[in-house]
Design a protein around this motif. Structure first.
Motif, PDB file in Angstrom:
ATOM      1  N   TYR A  96      40.368 109.976  43.077  1.00 17.48           N
ATOM      2  CA  TYR A  96      39.617 109.073  42.765  1.00 17.48           C
ATOM      3  C   TYR A  96      38.192 109.527  42.161  1.00 17.48           C
ATOM      4  CZ  TYR A  96      36.365 108.989  46.641  1.00 17.48           C
ATOM      5  OH  TYR A  96      35.254 109.447  47.668  1.00 17.48           O
ATOM      6  N   ASN A  97      37.668 110.541  42.827  1.00 17.10           N
ATOM      7  CA  ASN A  97      36.419 111.452  42.346  1.00 17.10           C
ATOM      8  C   ASN A  97      36.290 111.556  40.862  1.00 17.10           C
ATOM      9  OD1 ASN A  97      36.657 112.724  45.603  1.00 17.10           O
ATOM     10  ND2 ASN A  97      34.976 111.399  45.060  1.00 17.10           N
ATOM     11  N   ILE A  98      37.693 112.162  40.589  1.00 14.79           N
ATOM     12  CA  ILE A  98      37.751 112.477  39.094  1.00 14.79           C
ATOM     13  C   ILE A  98      37.779 111.152  38.066  1.00 14.79           C
ATOM     14  CG2 ILE A  98      38.971 113.776  37.278  1.00 14.79           C
ATOM     15  CD1 ILE A  98      39.807 115.617  39.563  1.00 14.79           C
ATOM     16  N   VAL A  99      38.714 110.518  38.507  1.00 19.49           N
ATOM     17  CA  VAL A  99      39.018 109.108  37.739  1.00 19.49           C
ATOM     18  C   VAL A  99      37.592 108.288  37.753  1.00 19.49           C
ATOM     19  CG1 VAL A  99      40.496 107.238  37.868  1.00 19.49           C
ATOM     20  CG2 VAL A  99      41.472 109.069  38.248  1.00 19.49           C
ATOM     21  N   THR A 100      36.915 108.196  38.829  1.00 25.97           N
ATOM     22  CA  THR A 100      35.812 106.967  38.750  1.00 25.97           C
ATOM     23  C   THR A 100      34.609 108.116  37.891  1.00 25.97           C
ATOM     24  OG1 THR A 100      35.179 108.148  40.958  1.00 25.97           O
ATOM     25  CG2 THR A 100      36.242 105.943  40.774  1.00 25.97           C
TER      26      THR A 100
END
Length: 879
Positions: free
Chosen positions: A101-105
C-alpha cells in the motif's frame, strides 16, 4: 529494505478501518489516493478532451505572468516530491518495512498531483471561446479541496499510538513534519487556486474586444449579453465568474467595519460577541450529552435486552420485567434545562438567551458598519469628477448604494454568526463521533456533510448568474421609474403617460421572468439538500440502533446521536439559505465596489496649499483642452482679466465658452498651458479653496428640495438669518419672498420647480452675494428669461459684480456691451478680442452676430406692434 508481500501492515487488512483508537494508515491512504487519482484522471481528462476540441489558444499577450503562478506550480511539485521523499525516508532513515500500500498510494498521489499540473497548464494556455467564466474550473478547485480534506481525518487519530501526534520517536517527528509540510502546501495551493494568479481576470471575449482598434466601429467578437431592457446596463464583467471572485479584496473592504478602530466600546462589544459565539459551540455539545445522561439514568441496562428477548420464533411476545434500580437525575435535568435556555429551542422559533444577548450587543456594531460604509460611499461619489456625474444614472446609483450597504451587514451576520459556527459544529461533530463512538459514525457525518456542502455550493454557484441578471434588471427597472418621475413634465407635455407605464411594465416583466428561473432553481437546491440529509440521518440511525441492540451502545447513546445529528442538521438546513444570501450579498457588493473603484479624475497634489485670493487676477495662458482627443474644445486660449474688471465670452454653441467656466472651477484638468488666479496655478492648490473663491450664477439654476432660507444659506453655511435677508435684498428677491405664505420657510420643491425662472435666478444671485467671492462667473445667467425679467435680473447681477473680477458667458450680446473686454470664440480659438465698439468696427464675426440679434429683436418688435394694433393674422395651415 525489502518490500513486504502483504498489502497492509502485519495483522491488518484494508477492511480494518479503526485500529488502536485511530484510523488505519492503510485504509486512509488507499482511500484518499484512489479518490484523488480517480477524480483527476476521469474529470481532468474529460476537461482536457473538451479543451482540445472546443477551445482556442490564448494569445501570449493575454497570459499574465505573476510570481504567484510560479509559486502555485512550485508548491504542486513540492507536494508530489514529498510523497516520494516520504517513502525514501521510511526505507533509509526510519527503517520501517515497506508494504504494497505504501508503493501504490505513493504512485497514485504523485500521478494525481502531476496530472493536475497538466490540467492547470491547459487552462492557462487555452480557453473556451464562449465561456464567460474566469478563474480555475470546478475540476481543479474540487481536486485541491479533496486533497486538503484528505489530511484533516488525521485529527481523529489523536489518541492512536499508530500516528505521530505524541512525537515520541524519530519516526513520529519525521512523519509529523511531512504532514505539516504537505498540509501547508496543499492549503496554499487551494488559496492560490481561488485567486487563479496564472489566468486572465476577464473572459477571452472581453479581452479581445478591449484590445481592438479604437477606431473600429464594433467588437471583433459578438457580445452575447442580453439586449433591450437589460443590455444597456449590463457588462460582461458583471455576468462572469463566481461571486467569490475578489474574496480577499471584498473582505479587506469589510474588515474596517467589523473592527471599529478608535472606538474601544464597540471593540469590546465585538470581543464579547465572539466569546458568546464560542460558548454556544460548547453548549451545542453539552446539550445532547446531558440528554444522554438523563436517558441512561432512567433506562435500566437490562430492560432493552429483556424486551428483545420477549420475541420468540413464533412471533409471540412476553412481558419484560419491571424497570428497577432507576436513579432520579435531577441535577442532570436542571443542567440540561439551563443549557437549553442558553441555547434556545424550548419553543417554536425561540432564540437562546446567549444569542439574544449577542444580537443585542451587535446592534451598535451593525449601526456603526452601516453608517461608515454609507458615509464613505457618499463621500467618494462627491469626490468624483464632473465627467462621471454627467454620465451617471441617479436611480441606479441610489439603488446600488442601498443594496451594497445592506450587503455588508448581511455578510457580517451570515459569515460570522451562521456559516463559521456551522462549519465549526460539523468539525466538532465528526471528531466527537469518531472518538466517542467509532470511525463509521464519523464517516457518515463527514460524507453527509461533504455531500451537502458540495451540492449546496455547486448548485448555488450555478444559480449566481440568475441572481446577477436579476440585479441588472432590477437596476434597470428602478432607473426607468426614477428617470420617468424626474421628467414628469416632459411626459405630460407629450401625453406619454401610457408609454412610460408600458416601459416600466416591460422592465418588471423581464425582471420577473428571471426571478422565476431563480426561484425554480432554488427548489431544485432544497430538494437535493433534503435527500442528502435524510439519507445521512437514516444511515446513522440504523447503525446506532444496531449497536444498541448488540449491546455496544446504550439507549442514551442512540438518543445522543439522534439529538446531536438533528441539532446539527437544524442550522445546516439553513446553510443553503445562508450560502445563497452570502452569494447574493457578494453579488450586491460587486456593483457597490464598482462605484468605489470609480477613479477621481481631478486630484489635489500631495500637501497642496489653500488658495488665498486678495485681488482676483485671472489668467489663461495657452490653455488647450479636449473631451475627446479627436475633437479639441480649446486650442491655445490666452487672456487676462484684471482685478475688478469684466470679461465677456461670446460665440456660437460648441465654441468652448462654458468649458472655460468649468476649467476655471477645475472640474477638469487641462491638457496644455496654465490657469492662474493671483499668479497661482490652480492645479497646485486645493480644489475646495479654489471653488470657495469663485461664485457662479448658472444658466439653469437647480435648487435643493428644501426651504428658500436653506438654499440661500448654501452660499455660506455659517451665515446668519440677517445676512441671508441682506443678500436677498441685494438680489431684489426679499420682498417677493415676504409675499409667500411661509416666507423664507417656503419649500421650493424638487429642483426648485415651485419657483418661476426669475425667482430661481434671484435665489441663485442671493446665494452668490452671500458667498462674497472675489471672482464671479455668469454662465448665460439670463438667456432663458424674457426681456423684461432679464433687465430686472441684470440690475441684480450688476450689484454682484461690483468691484469683483467677472467673467460672463453671454448669449445675448446686449448684456455685455459694458464689458471691459470681449472674446469671440470659434472652434476652440479666440478669433477676436476687444471692447464692444472696437469689435463692431472690425466688421467681422462679432459684428455679424450683433446684426443678427438686432434683426431678430426688430422682427419681434414688429410682431408685438401688429398684435397691439389688432392687425396680426393667425398663421394659415398649409398642406
Amino acid at each position: 529494505m525489502a518490500v513486504e508481500s502483504s498489502y497492509c501492515s502485519n495483522n491488518t487488512s484494508l477492511s480494518d478501518v479503526w485500529i488502536q483508537h485511530g484510523i488505519s494508515h492503510c485504509f486512509l491512504d488507499t482511500l484518499i489516493s484512489s479518490l484523488l487519482f480517480g477524480f483527476i484522471l476521469i474529470f481532468g481528462g474529460t476537461q482536457i478532451l473538451i479543451y482540445r476540441k472546443r477551445s482556442v489558444p490564448l494569445d501570449v499577450q493575454f497570459q499574465p505572468k505573476p510570481h504567484w503562478y510560479y509559486v502555485q506550480v512550485t508548491l504542486t511539485v513540492v507536494i508530489a516530491l514529498q510523497y516520494l521523499l516520504r517513502i525514501l525516508l521510511e526505507i533509509n532513515v526510519i527503517h520501517d518495512p515497506v508494504f504494497i500500500y505504501n508503493i501504490v498510494t505513493t504512485v497514485f498521489f504523485i500521478l494525481a498531483w502531476l496530472f493536475s499540473l497538466t490540467v492547470l497548464r491547459v487552462e492557462r494556455k487555452r480557453t473556451l471561446l464562449n465561456s464567460r467564466r474566469v478563474g480555475h474550473g470546478a475540476v481543479l478547485l474540487i481536486f485541491w479541496a479533496l486533497a486538503l480534506l484528505g489530511d484533516i481525518p488525521a485529527f481523529a487519530s489523536w489518541s492512536s499510538p499508530l500516528w505521530w501526534w505524541k512525537l515520541s520517536s524519530q519516526k513520529d517527528n519525521i512523519e509529523f513534519s511531512m504532514w505539516v509540510t504537505r498540509f501547508t502546501c496543499t492549503l496554499l495551493v487551494f488559496i492560490l487556486g481561488l485567486r487563479a494568479p496564472g489566468l486572465p481576470k476577464k473572459s477571452y471575449m472581453l479581452l479581445v474586444n478591449e484590445d481592438r482598434d479604437p477606431e473600429q466601429g464594433k467588437p471583433l467578437l459578438d457580445d452575447a449579453s442580453p439586449t433591450g431592457t437589460s443590455g444597456e446596463y449590463q457588462s460582461i464583467s458583471e455576468q462572469e465568474g463566481s461571486a467569490w471572485k475578489g474574496f480577499y479584496r471584498k473582505s479587506k473592504l469589510m474588515w474596517p467595519h467589523v473592527w471599529p478602530s478608535g472606538h474601544p466600546i464597540l471593540q469590546l462589544l465585538v470581543v464579547l460577541c465572539f466569546i458568546i459565539l464560542l460558548a454556544n459551540r460548547g453548549i451545542n455539545v453539552l446539550v445532547p450529552l446531558y440528554y444522554k445522561y438523563i436517558v441512561d439514568a432512567l433506562t435500566p441496562q437490562s430492560s432493552l435486552s429483556e424486551f428483545f428477548s420477549g420475541y420468540s420464533s413464533d412471533n409471540t411476545t412476553t412481558t419484560p420485567s419491571p424497570q428497577t434500580g432507576l436513579v432520579f437525575p435531577w441535577k442532570d435535568i436542571m443542567i440540561y434545562v439551563l443549557l437549553k435556555f442558553l441555547q434556545g429551542g424550548l419553543g417554536v422559533g425561540s432564540i437562546g438567551f446567549l444569542n439574544n444577548i449577542r444580537t443585542f450587543m451587535w446592534i451598535k456594531v451593525q449601526q456603526y458598519t452601516s453608517r461608515t460604509i454609507q458615509i464613505r460611499l457618499f463621500s467618494h461619489l462627491h469626490s468624483l469628477s464632473l465627467r462621471w456625474h454627467l454620465g451617471r444614472k441617479t436611480g441606479e446609483v441610489l439603488r446600488l448604494m442601498d443594496r451594497g450597504t445592506q450587503s455588508i451587514n448581511n455578510l457580517l451576520n451570515y459569515v460570522l454568526f451562521n456559516i463559521v459556527p456551522t462549519i465549526v459544529d460539523i468539525i466538532i461533530a465528526i471528531i466527537y463521533f469518531t472518538t466517542a463512538f467509532n470511525i463509521y459514525f464519523g464517516l457518515i457525518v463527514f460524507i453527509a456533510m461533504a455531500l451537502y456542502l458540495g451540492a449546496t455550493i455547486f448548485i448555488t454557484e450555478w444559480r449566481t448568474k440568475f441572481r446577477r441578471k436579476m440585479n441588472i434588471l432590477d437596476n434597470a427597472t428602478k432607473q426607468k421609474a426614477v428617470d420617468s418621475l424626474l421628467n414628469f413634465e416632459t411626459v405630460k407635455y407629450y401625453g406619454a403617460e401610457e408609454h412610460e407605464v408600458d416601459r416600466l411594465n416591460d422592465a418588471i416583466a423581464a425582471y420577473q421572468s428571471t426571478e422565476w428561473v431563480s426561484l425554480a432553481s432554488l427548489n431544485i437546491l432544497n430538494t437535493a439538500q433534503n435527500i442528502i440529509i435524510t439519507v445521512g440521518l437514516l444511515a446513522g440511525s440504523l447503525l446506532c440502533a444496531r449497536d444498541v441492540v448488540d449491546g455496544k451502545l446504550t439507549v442514551g447513546d442512540y438518543v445522543l446521536f439522534s439529538t446531536y445529528i438533528i441539532q446539527l442538521y437544524g442550522p445546516l438546513n439553513f446553510f443553503g439559505t445562508y450560502y445563497r444570501m452570502i452569494q447574493q450579498s457578494y453579488v450586491d457588493m460587486e456593483n457597490m465596489m464598482d462605484l468605489l473603484d470609480a477613479k477621481q479624475e481631478v486630484k489635489d497634489i500631495p500637501n497642496a496649499p489653500d488658495l488665498r485670493v486678495s485681488q482676483g487676477l485671472v489668467e489663461f495662458d495657452n490653455v488647450s483642452f479636449y473631451y475627446n482627443q479627436q475633437k479639441p474644445i480649446l486650442q491655445n486660449v490666452s487672456f487676462r482679466v484684471e482685478p475688478g474688471k469684466t470679461l465677456a465670452l461670446v460665440g456660437h454653441s460648441g465654441a468652448g465658452k462654458s468649458t472655460i467656466v468649468r476649467l476655471l472651477f477645475r472640474f477638469y484638468d487641462i491638457h496644455g498651458g496654465t490657469i492662474k488666479i493671483d499668479g497661482k496655478d490652480i492645479s497646485q492648490v486645493t480644489q475646495s479653496s479654489l471653488r470657495q473663491a469663485i461664485g457662479v450664477v448658472p444658466q439653469d439654476t437647480v435648487l435643493f428640495n428644501n426651504d428658500i432660507r436653506f438654499n440661500i444659506r448654501f452660499g455660506r453655511i455659517e451665515a446668519s438669518d440677517e445676512e441671508i435677508e441682506t443678500a436677498s435684498r441685494a438680489a431684489d428677491i426679499h420682498d417677493r419672498i415676504e409675499t409667500f405664505p411661509d416666507g423664507y420657510e417656503t419649500v421650493v420643491g424638487e429642483r426648485g420647480l415651485k419657483l418661476s425662472g426669475g425667482e430661481k435666478q434671484r435665489v441663485a444671485i442671493a446665494r452668490t452675494i452671500l458667498k462674497a467671492p472675489q471672482v464671479v462667473l455668469l454662465d448665460e445667467a439670463t438667456s432663458a428669461l424674457d426681456t423684461k425679467t432679464e433687465r430686472n435680473i441684470q440690475q441684480s447681477l450688476d450689484k454682484v459684480c461690483t468691484n469683483r473680477t467677472t467673467i460672463i458667458v453671454a448669449h445675448r450680446l446686449s448684456t455685455i456691451i459694458h464689458a471691459d473686454e470681449i472674446l469671440v470664440l470659434k472652434e476652440g480659438y479666440v478669433i477676436e478680442r476687444g471692447r464692444h465698439e472696437e469689435l463692431l468696427a472690425f466688421g467681422q464675426e462679432y459684428a455679424e452676430m450683433w446684426q443678427q440679434q438686432l434683426q431678430k429683436a426688430e422682427d419681434e418688435n414688429n410682431v408685438q406692434n401688429l398684435i397691439r394694433e389688432g392687425t396680426a393674422e393667425s398663421p394659415k395651415k398649409t398642406d
